[in-house]
Design a protein around this motif. Sequence first.
Motif, PDB file in Angstrom:
ATOM      1  N   HIS A 128       5.326   2.368  -9.653  1.00 30.15           N
ATOM      2  CA  HIS A 128       5.848   2.464 -11.018  1.00 30.15           C
ATOM      3  C   HIS A 128       6.964   3.513 -11.092  1.00 30.15           C
ATOM      4  CE1 HIS A 128       5.754   2.045 -15.349  1.00 30.15           C
ATOM      5  NE2 HIS A 128       5.723   3.361 -15.450  1.00 30.15           N
TER       6      HIS A 128
ATOM      7  N   PHE B  35      -7.144  -2.912  -0.562  1.00 32.62           N
ATOM      8  CA  PHE B  35      -6.091  -1.908  -0.759  1.00 32.62           C
ATOM      9  C   PHE B  35      -4.754  -2.596  -0.984  1.00 32.62           C
ATOM     10  CE2 PHE B  35      -2.788   0.854   1.079  1.00 32.62           C
ATOM     11  CZ  PHE B  35      -2.934   1.948   0.257  1.00 32.62           C
TER      12      PHE B  35
ATOM     13  N   ASN C 222      -4.893   6.208  -2.246  1.00 35.31           N
ATOM     14  CA  ASN C 222      -5.915   5.254  -2.692  1.00 35.31           C
ATOM     15  C   ASN C 222      -5.281   4.133  -3.515  1.00 35.31           C
ATOM     16  OD1 ASN C 222      -5.443   6.329  -5.204  1.00 35.31           O
ATOM     17  ND2 ASN C 222      -7.335   7.473  -5.293  1.00 35.31           N
ATOM     18  N   ALA C 223      -6.095   3.165  -3.887  1.00 37.88           N
ATOM     19  CA  ALA C 223      -5.605   1.990  -4.609  1.00 37.88           C
ATOM     20  C   ALA C 223      -5.153   2.325  -6.020  1.00 37.88           C
ATOM     21  CB  ALA C 223      -6.682   0.911  -4.646  1.00 37.88           C
ATOM     22  N   ILE C 224      -5.505   3.487  -6.539  1.00 39.13           N
ATOM     23  CA  ILE C 224      -5.046   3.901  -7.870  1.00 39.13           C
ATOM     24  C   ILE C 224      -3.697   4.617  -7.769  1.00 39.13           C
ATOM     25  CG2 ILE C 224      -5.555   5.392  -9.847  1.00 39.13           C
ATOM     26  CD1 ILE C 224      -8.537   4.864  -9.254  1.00 39.13           C
ATOM     27  N   GLY C 225      -3.500   5.385  -6.717  1.00 35.05           N
ATOM     28  CA  GLY C 225      -2.273   6.162  -6.569  1.00 35.05           C
ATOM     29  C   GLY C 225      -1.068   5.339  -6.179  1.00 35.05           C
TER      30      GLY C 225
ATOM     31  N   PRO D 147      -0.070   2.186  -7.051  1.00 33.88           N
ATOM     32  CA  PRO D 147       0.699   1.617  -8.173  1.00 33.88           C
ATOM     33  C   PRO D 147       1.477   2.670  -8.960  1.00 33.88           C
ATOM     34  CG  PRO D 147      -1.502   0.698  -8.157  1.00 33.88           C
ATOM     35  CD  PRO D 147      -1.469   1.803  -7.150  1.00 33.88           C
ATOM     36  N   ARG D 148       0.978   3.888  -8.998  1.00 39.30           N
ATOM     37  CA  ARG D 148       1.711   4.957  -9.699  1.00 39.30           C
ATOM     38  C   ARG D 148       3.022   5.269  -8.993  1.00 39.30           C
ATOM     39  NH1 ARG D 148      -2.803   9.236 -11.848  1.00 39.30           N
ATOM     40  NH2 ARG D 148      -3.949   7.721 -13.095  1.00 39.30           N
TER      41      ARG D 148
ATOM     42  N   GLU E 266      -5.166  -4.725  -4.547  1.00 37.78           N
ATOM     43  CA  GLU E 266      -5.308  -3.903  -5.757  1.00 37.78           C
ATOM     44  C   GLU E 266      -4.161  -2.924  -5.936  1.00 37.78           C
ATOM     45  OE1 GLU E 266      -7.572  -4.523  -8.028  1.00 37.78           O
ATOM     46  OE2 GLU E 266      -8.421  -6.083  -6.757  1.00 37.78           O
ATOM     47  N   GLY E 267      -3.633  -2.418  -4.838  1.00 37.10           N
ATOM     48  CA  GLY E 267      -2.537  -1.457  -4.922  1.00 37.10           C
ATOM     49  C   GLY E 267      -1.167  -2.089  -4.950  1.00 37.10           C
ATOM     50  N   ASN E 268      -1.130  -3.436  -4.877  1.00 36.94           N
ATOM     51  CA  ASN E 268       0.139  -4.153  -4.840  1.00 36.94           C
ATOM     52  C   ASN E 268       1.030  -3.646  -3.714  1.00 36.94           C
ATOM     53  OD1 ASN E 268       1.889  -6.148  -5.647  1.00 36.94           O
ATOM     54  ND2 ASN E 268       2.920  -4.866  -7.139  1.00 36.94           N
TER      55      ASN E 268
END
Length: 56
Positions: A45, A7, A36-39, A41-42, A10-12
């Motif tokens: 950003h 986490f 989650n690891a996708i949310g 980075p969003r 991958e999620g920085n």
Amino acid sequence: MTLYAAFFREGNFRLPMSRFLGKVLTRYGIHISQVNAIGLPRVTHLEFICRVQKIC
């Protein structure tokens, strides 16, 4: 522990987390463990975009 290491990688995600991330989590009433690891980075950003545009 492997799940959390992935986490963070991958999620920085770094500790301490930024105030912006803390405010977003508080505003939407969610805990960091629910992201989650996708949310993540969003959100990071979005923070970068807001800083460049001098919104926050």
